[in-house]
Design an enzyme around this catalytic site. Structure first.
Site, mmCIF file in Angstrom:
data_model
loop_
_atom_site.group_PDB
_atom_site.id
_atom_site.type_symbol
_atom_site.label_atom_id
_atom_site.label_comp_id
_atom_site.label_asym_id
_atom_site.label_seq_id
_atom_site.Cartn_x
_atom_site.Cartn_y
_atom_site.Cartn_z
ATOM 1 N N ASP A 1 -9.142 -0.055 -7.270
ATOM 2 C CA ASP A 1 -8.352 -0.533 -6.138
ATOM 3 C C ASP A 1 -7.857 -1.964 -6.373
ATOM 4 O O ASP A 1 -6.766 -2.331 -5.944
ATOM 5 C CB ASP A 1 -9.218 -0.468 -4.876
ATOM 6 C CG ASP A 1 -8.409 -0.294 -3.618
ATOM 7 O OD1 ASP A 1 -7.184 -0.094 -3.725
ATOM 8 O OD2 ASP A 1 -8.996 -0.356 -2.520
ATOM 9 N N HIS B 1 0.992 1.943 -5.492
ATOM 10 C CA HIS B 1 -0.415 1.504 -5.476
ATOM 11 C C HIS B 1 -1.342 2.720 -5.607
ATOM 12 O O HIS B 1 -2.289 2.712 -6.388
ATOM 13 C CB HIS B 1 -0.712 0.724 -4.190
ATOM 14 C CG HIS B 1 -2.180 0.474 -3.988
ATOM 15 N ND1 HIS B 1 -2.923 -0.342 -4.817
ATOM 16 C CD2 HIS B 1 -3.056 0.968 -3.063
ATOM 17 C CE1 HIS B 1 -4.183 -0.350 -4.416
ATOM 18 N NE2 HIS B 1 -4.301 0.431 -3.354
ATOM 19 N N HIS C 1 0.833 -1.209 0.000
ATOM 20 C CA HIS C 1 0.000 0.000 0.000
ATOM 21 C C HIS C 1 0.869 1.261 0.000
ATOM 22 O O HIS C 1 0.746 2.121 0.874
ATOM 23 C CB HIS C 1 -0.950 -0.007 1.204
ATOM 24 C CG HIS C 1 -2.061 -1.000 1.060
ATOM 25 N ND1 HIS C 1 -2.025 -2.242 1.646
ATOM 26 C CD2 HIS C 1 -3.222 -0.939 0.363
ATOM 27 C CE1 HIS C 1 -3.136 -2.905 1.330
ATOM 28 N NE2 HIS C 1 -3.862 -2.145 0.551
ATOM 29 N N HIS D 1 -6.460 7.733 -2.044
ATOM 30 C CA HIS D 1 -7.363 6.826 -1.338
ATOM 31 C C HIS D 1 -6.716 5.951 -0.256
ATOM 32 O O HIS D 1 -7.403 5.474 0.635
ATOM 33 C CB HIS D 1 -8.098 5.923 -2.329
ATOM 34 C CG HIS D 1 -7.317 4.709 -2.682
ATOM 35 N ND1 HIS D 1 -6.229 4.762 -3.514
ATOM 36 C CD2 HIS D 1 -7.399 3.417 -2.257
ATOM 37 C CE1 HIS D 1 -5.700 3.552 -3.596
ATOM 38 N NE2 HIS D 1 -6.381 2.719 -2.854
ATOM 39 N N ASP D 2 -5.389 5.731 -0.302
ATOM 40 C CA ASP D 2 -4.732 4.904 0.724
ATOM 41 C C ASP D 2 -3.608 5.666 1.421
ATOM 42 O O ASP D 2 -2.706 5.059 2.005
ATOM 43 C CB ASP D 2 -4.138 3.631 0.089
ATOM 44 C CG ASP D 2 -5.086 2.442 0.194
ATOM 45 O OD1 ASP D 2 -5.959 2.456 1.082
ATOM 46 O OD2 ASP D 2 -4.968 1.507 -0.626
HETATM 47 ZN ZN LIG Z 1 -6.006 0.745 -2.162
#
Ligand SMILES: [Zn+2]
Length: 362
Positions: A314, A157, A153, A193-194
């Site tokens: 994702d 990514h 992550h 998003h992460d």
């Molecule tokens: Zn993700």
């Protein structure tokens, strides 16, 4: 003291007064403590932002005003900065940025920052929404720095999810359901998003009683990624949406909330049923125009599709050519095993899946 019962007399009055004064002191004390906590939080945030934010040197590694114009960013005009920024960005065709089979593996992490900016240029977001060149560069660079250097992550990514969102919109032709501003927000949310992922999942946060789990009741990490992304936008020098009006800005923040929380897989099945209903209804329609009208006139439908797109992005690594997906699968497995090691050593628990990082996939 007409509100006191008469029979209470002086003793009662004194008692009540003492109680009242006691509460007042306690309140002042609590208020004082809260103020101190608030100040501590502000200082911690200020320190974090200082180390997190793109530095002037990092900015110059992309927006080369010193080298090309012999001027500092503050002394340049927007037009000349935009020109040198665009010169520095990679060619989308050379990197296959419009392709679903795009692979980040041959691209350096620094080049991926430039590629991220390139995607916003391709969306025409910088010109249309008047995003200053230095703000765009600083934001993208800072998003990269917000990702930790962990096994899966990480920034790569984060970039891949943003690139897949861009490709779904442009190559996958889903842009027709969304406005230019929505597309801008969706790609930006996908990149974020992460952000600040720790390489451990929501269950681990709960089991380890992490402060994050105490703060957020559900979708623990996703809420953290969202809060982190919003904190970046609160800093004017990083706010790529700074030239939007209030209504537009609120809309962007709402889309960030829906998109980032949607990446919690625990919410997927509920979303999937709603998505299937839209697909079934659209399949009965006779023309594309009818489908477009059916979707764009209903904000909820647009958001369900967007949420589904986020999940698709994702998990998009599994759609890549074998040489790419097999490498990514190993990274996912390795990060999971590392969590298993932590469960054993930190939590002193036997992981659900009895694996450890020293095991090797054949
Ligand atoms: Zn993700």
């Amino acid at each position: 003291m007409h509100f006191l019962p008469k029979k209470q007399g002086l003793k009662g009055v004194v008692q009540t007064l003492t109680q009242f004064l006691g509460w007042s002191v306690l309140n002042t004390d609590t208020y004082d403590k809260m103020n101190k906590l608030e100040n501590r939080k502000d200082i911690a945030q200020e320190m974090l932002m200082h180390h997190l934010k793109c530095t002037p040197q990092e900015l110059q590694s992309i927006l080369k005003t010193n080298e090309k114009l012999n001027k500092n960013v503050d002394d340049c005009e927007q037009k000349e900065m935009m020109k040198i920024l665009k010169e520095e960005l990679p060619d989308p065709a050379a990197l296959e940025l419009y392709e679903f089979h795009f692979s980040d593996l041959p691209v350096s992490e620094h080049e991926l920052i430039k590629s991220g900016i390139r995607l916003f240029v391709e969306l025409n977001a910088l010109d249309k929404f008047k995003v200053p060149a230095e703000v765009m560069t600083k934001w993208m660079y800072t998003v990269r720095k917000g990702y930790r250097d962990i096994t899966y992550h990480n920034w790569r990514h984060g970039f891949n999810v943003g690139q897949t969102m861009f490709t779904l919109l442009m190559t996958g032709k889903l842009k027709k359901y969304y406005s230019d501003l929505e597309a801008f927000a969706m790609v930006a949310a996908a990149f974020c998003h992460d952000i600040d992922h720790r390489g451990t999942n929501n269950l681990y946060q709960m089991k380890s009683a992490a402060p994050l789990a105490k703060l957020h009741g559900s979708s623990i990490l996703e809420r953290h990624h969202l809060e982190f992304s919003k904190t970046l936008l609160e800093d004017e020098s990083l706010n790529i949406f700074q030239n939007l009006n209030k209504r537009q800005f609120e809309n962007v923040i709402h889309l960030f909330e829906v998109a980032i929380i949607a990446t919690d897989l625990a919410l997927y099945f509920k979303k999937r049923t709603m998505f299937q209903k839209i697909v079934d209804a659209a399949e009965q329609m006779k023309s594309e125009e009818e489908v477009i009208k059916y979707i764009i006139t209903d904000q909820t439908k647009k958001e369900i599709i967007m949420a589904m797109m986020m999940t698709g992005c994702d998990l998009s690594a599994i759609t890549k050519p074998w040489e790419v997906q097999s490498k990514v699968a190993l990274m996912v497995a390795n990060e999971f095993w590392e969590q298993g090691d932590l469960e054993r050593t930190v939590l002193q628990q036997q992981p659900i899946v009895r694996l450890q990082s020293s095991y090797v996939i054949p």
